[in-house]
Enzyme design. Sequence first.
Site, PDB file in Angstrom:
ATOM      1  N   PHE A 119       0.853  -1.199   0.000  1.00 17.56           N
ATOM      2  CA  PHE A 119       0.000   0.000   0.000  1.00 17.56           C
ATOM      3  C   PHE A 119       0.884   1.242   0.000  1.00 17.56           C
ATOM      4  CE2 PHE A 119      -4.467   1.241   0.722  1.00 17.56           C
ATOM      5  CZ  PHE A 119      -5.094   0.102   0.246  1.00 17.56           C
ATOM      6  N   GLN A 240      -7.491  14.997   3.087  1.00 17.67           N
ATOM      7  CA  GLN A 240      -6.872  14.144   2.085  1.00 17.67           C
ATOM      8  C   GLN A 240      -7.774  14.011   0.864  1.00 17.67           C
ATOM      9  OE1 GLN A 240      -6.261   9.596   2.452  1.00 17.67           O
ATOM     10  NE2 GLN A 240      -4.286  10.530   2.901  1.00 17.67           N
ATOM     11  N   HIS A 242      -8.208  11.642  -2.099  1.00 17.31           N
ATOM     12  CA  HIS A 242      -7.787  10.311  -2.550  1.00 17.31           C
ATOM     13  C   HIS A 242      -7.459  10.405  -4.033  1.00 17.31           C
ATOM     14  CE1 HIS A 242      -7.644   6.039  -3.364  1.00 17.31           C
ATOM     15  NE2 HIS A 242      -7.739   5.796  -2.066  1.00 17.31           N
ATOM     16  N   LEU A 252     -15.079   5.775  -4.676  1.00 17.99           N
ATOM     17  CA  LEU A 252     -13.704   5.388  -4.376  1.00 17.99           C
ATOM     18  C   LEU A 252     -13.255   4.163  -5.171  1.00 17.99           C
ATOM     19  CD1 LEU A 252     -11.163   5.644  -2.532  1.00 17.99           C
ATOM     20  CD2 LEU A 252     -12.327   4.133  -0.933  1.00 17.99           C
ATOM     21  N   GLU A 255      -6.833   2.115  -3.184  1.00 18.28           N
ATOM     22  CA  GLU A 255      -5.392   2.098  -3.420  1.00 18.28           C
ATOM     23  C   GLU A 255      -4.896   0.667  -3.583  1.00 18.28           C
ATOM     24  OE1 GLU A 255      -1.810   3.818  -0.726  1.00 18.28           O
ATOM     25  OE2 GLU A 255      -3.547   5.103  -1.008  1.00 18.28           O
ATOM     26  N   ARG A 286      -0.554   9.365  -0.471  1.00 17.70           N
ATOM     27  CA  ARG A 286      -1.699   9.854  -1.236  1.00 17.70           C
ATOM     28  C   ARG A 286      -1.598  11.316  -1.647  1.00 17.70           C
ATOM     29  NH1 ARG A 286      -6.619   6.692   1.928  1.00 17.70           N
ATOM     30  NH2 ARG A 286      -6.162   4.673   0.982  1.00 17.70           N
ATOM     31  N   HIS A 353     -11.621  12.891   0.454  1.00 19.14           N
ATOM     32  CA  HIS A 353     -11.752  11.526   0.971  1.00 19.14           C
ATOM     33  C   HIS A 353     -11.739  11.428   2.492  1.00 19.14           C
ATOM     34  CE1 HIS A 353     -11.357   7.198   1.046  1.00 19.14           C
ATOM     35  NE2 HIS A 353     -10.156   7.240   1.603  1.00 19.14           N
ATOM     36  N   ARG A 398      -2.750  11.129   5.866  1.00 17.53           N
ATOM     37  CA  ARG A 398      -2.894   9.744   6.339  1.00 17.53           C
ATOM     38  C   ARG A 398      -2.403   8.755   5.295  1.00 17.53           C
ATOM     39  NH1 ARG A 398      -6.460   5.767   5.400  1.00 17.53           N
ATOM     40  NH2 ARG A 398      -8.116   7.020   4.460  1.00 17.53           N
TER      41      ARG A 398
END
Length: 588
Positions: A119, A240, A242, A252, A255, A286, A353, A398
């Site tokens: 990730f 954030q 995304h 969404l 990721e 991100r 996001h 994050r």
Amino acid sequence: MALAVRKFDAVIVGAGGSGLRAALELSNAGLKVAVLSKVFPTRSHTVAAQGGVGAALGNMGEDSWHWHMYDTIKGSDWLGDQDAIEFMCRMAPEVVIELEHFGMPFDRNDDGTIYQRPFGGHSQNFGERPVQRSCCAADRTGHAMLHTLYQRNVLARTQFFVEWMALDLVRGADGTVLGVTALEMETGETVLFQGKATLFATGGAGRIFSSSTNAFINTGDGLGMAARAGIPLQDLEFWQFHPTGVAGAGVLITEGVRGEGGILLNRNGERFMERYAPTMKDLASRDVVSRAMATEIKEGRGAGEHADHILLKLDHLGPEVIDKRLPGIREIALKFANVDCARDPIPVVPTAHYQMGGIPTNYRGEVVVPAGGSSASVVPGLYAAGECGCASIHGANRLGTNSLTDLLVMGKSAGMSMAEYIRAQGGAHPALPAGAGDEALARLARLDGQKGGEDVSAIRDEIQRTMQAHCGVFRFPDLLVQGVAKIRALGDRLARTEIKDKSKVFNTARVEALELENLYEVARATMVSAEARKETRGAHDREDFHARDDASWLKHTLWYREGDRLAYKPVNLKPLTVDSIEPKARVY
């Protein structure tokens, strides 16, 4: 009018991952627990989490909680509090294995251990190379988690109040939190839920933006209630975006697609992330990927007729891998982009996001406010966890998978702290002050009595358009100043909102009007805090201040509703047991 009072040991507002994990901790301790939720628990927004839970289990190669901690601090652009980050990363393997024992259907390796995927921003050996750390259940991890935790709460006899909306905090003369007022949607009745301890687990407020991956219920209710009660909101300039929301829909795309080998391409078919993050490429953090995509679009290399999106290619993975690891993504791409991702790329754009900020807490889940000088005091009886809380695990940005880790760790931690506090309180509930709940009743009466007022949906649309245009991925000084003025002006209109339907039973117009009041507090806190922070850090990218400024801005923002007052507090750079990870340039 005196409100009906229902008494519990603990009152939890919100039935997503953190609320359910805290409730389970409290119910298993033999306490009487009420969980209030606007929707059925398994419809809470945690259900939308796709990619996984970050934990250094080491099932797919060497890993360490210390590396996870380093990645999280680096991801936070050094705005995260290192004591809270160490706490989360050390606890992560324990809460994941606990969840596995609760019955969570994780994907498995051939040897029976939990499968882990790579990730963004997660690495081995302090940033050397990507690591497989995300524990997942295909691309429906949040869905599986919610069902698992809900079933365990049913077993533990937690009491759920479904389709109830919390309205306001109830506090004693000494500031102790005594519970909340709440509206039952089915009947329109208002009730005071009294608890010896109260937890806000109300999730994020992504609906302040017009393009968002967030559900329509994500209106920042806990933050609005806290702000009206005089509690500051922390670090709300950090939102954030995304990298991969479906272009035009905002839904969404996890990721996990890039973790499984998907790549981002511009209109020329170029894998452009190699230019922006040579080591981590498409698996950089991100904010780095979102800014790179926005730059490609801004410089004319976007795809499509209007050159307004980027292409996410995963057809090279083959239908077998896609159907095993990413079945929900194939479904989403077909439904929302009319694309079969096993054959063609998905059109994606950065989309609002996750809020990194929230109600200020420590890693025990206790809400903390400044008490003069550099000291802080705990608000007795009040706790916050999950996206609405800010122990500052995520700082300015994050890392993917750390949201679900945060839910589990902070949900459990808050539950343990609440149980300890409730036992220390002893038997009877304290007496409620005269007029307890009057604030909520006055807000409802104002709505019902308003004549010739403002339209709720028109103001909501105006807030969302203003936030999107003035406080998005890139932030410009003149637009921020204009945005502050526009948002403040909307406050006057908000005070005159009117609902045409005055009925009691399932009056969704009333609920939306109440949600709008919470949404507005978050939007205002975000815009004012963003305009004031004169640097670029993590997800907050200023066009006029391109660099991070640790000398002036290595500090948390605190926004107070009264007069839009801003205060600041230092970032905690001291972990619990290991050496501090000192700030340095953040490159991937």
